[in-house]
Design an enzyme around this catalytic site. Structure first.
Site, mmCIF file in Angstrom:
data_model
loop_
_atom_site.group_PDB
_atom_site.id
_atom_site.type_symbol
_atom_site.label_atom_id
_atom_site.label_comp_id
_atom_site.label_asym_id
_atom_site.label_seq_id
_atom_site.Cartn_x
_atom_site.Cartn_y
_atom_site.Cartn_z
ATOM 1 N N THR A 173 -1.551 7.394 -55.388
ATOM 2 C CA THR A 173 -2.902 7.955 -55.442
ATOM 3 C C THR A 173 -2.801 9.464 -55.619
ATOM 4 O O THR A 173 -1.995 10.124 -54.966
ATOM 5 C CB THR A 173 -3.700 7.640 -54.170
ATOM 6 N N PHE A 175 -4.513 13.115 -55.261
ATOM 7 C CA PHE A 175 -5.488 13.819 -54.436
ATOM 8 C C PHE A 175 -5.678 15.238 -54.952
ATOM 9 O O PHE A 175 -4.743 15.847 -55.481
ATOM 10 C CB PHE A 175 -5.016 13.903 -52.978
#
Length: 281
Positions: A173, A175
């Site tokens: 992921t 960020f």
């Protein structure tokens, strides 16, 4: 005075919490119930920074983030990537064969569907990953498990029944680190990402023409996402990431050409590219 904290959406043990620890261990993690609340914490001075997920390599973009960024009043000052290692967490003493249901955020459920199907485990949608782990810990039922991070196990006291069960080993992921203060990478920095949003004019082939300047000037666009504005089909905005600094000649020329075919352009941040980009390049 701004508190030495970094806000994130979720509960202690969430992957966003891991991102905070990884990137700014000197700041106290500050959990918030929503992305809007995490942003508001920075705007009010309750927190110094916000850690916001924007996309996952398996599941795609995180809903609502692109809509929130332009009007957040914050700037992107950095990025980080967190490998998503999904753990099957159960109450102490529980075994894999005991588990009948596994609870987590729908995004995480979609990232380990193969494992759940193979073991006949029913997916249960929870509000978030760490919150699901906390609920499983409270319930104390060995037939119910949670899908969450290793940090969530540490926080809730659950045990890892099956480690690293994600469908894809490269799952990660991305960020964005957000701040009230504009902090930009130096023009001479070796690898820089510029993020911006824009809205094209209502003329034929406007998007094609707007993108042409990046191609002709040799500027690599690594991301282009569209999203509707205020629920209107005719008002579409685009979020883009490009390689390079706005003060570089090629980028400056590309952005000038973009402005000619757009009614709105806003640079959200100019920041160093994370080394993880080289690993997945």
């Amino acid at each position: 005075m701004t508190a030495e904290k970094i806000a994130f959406q979720g509960e202690p043990g969430a992957y966003s919490h891991m991102a905070c620890r990884q990137t700014h261990p000197e700041l106290e993690p500050l959990p918030k119930p929503t992305f809007e609340a995490a942003i508001a914490a920075v705007r009010s001075g309750e927190a110094k920074l916000a850690m916001l997920p924007v996309e996952n390599s398996t599941y795609g973009r995180v809903a609502d983030i692109h809509r929130l960024l332009p009007d957040s009043g914050l700037f992107i000052i950095d990025e980080t990537f967190v490998p998503v290692r999904i753990q099957l967490l159960g109450v102490p003493g529980a075994k894999l064969e005991d588990v009948k249901e596994a609870q987590s955020h729908t995004v995480l459920l979609g990232q380990c569907g193969k494992f759940l199907a193979e073991h006949g485990i029913k997916p249960i949608t929870g509000a978030d990953t760490a919150g699901s782990a906390a609920q499983v810990a409270r319930d104390g039922d060995p037939t119910r498990a949670a899908l969450a991070s290793e940090l969530a196990a540490e926080v809730t006291g659950l045990e890892i029944i099956a480690p690293n069960i994600q469908d894809f080993s490269h799952n990660a992921t991305r960020f964005l680190v957000m701040s009230r203060q504009k902090v930009e990478a130096e023009p001479g920095a070796p690898k820089v990402v510029t993020s911006f949003v824009f809205q094209v004019r209502n003329v034929p082939a406007a998007l094609y023409k707007a993108m042409g300047g990046f191609a002709t000037n040799g500027v690599n666009m690594t991301k282009l996402e569209s999203y509707m504005v205020d629920g209107q089909f005719t008002a579409t905005r685009f979020y883009a990431d490009i390689e390079g600094h706005p003060e570089e000649r090629s980028v400056r020329l590309a952005l000038e050409e973009l402005a000619f075919f757009t009614s709105y352009v806003k640079i959200l941040g100019v920041y160093p590219a994370h080394p993880y980009r080289d690993e997945i390049g």
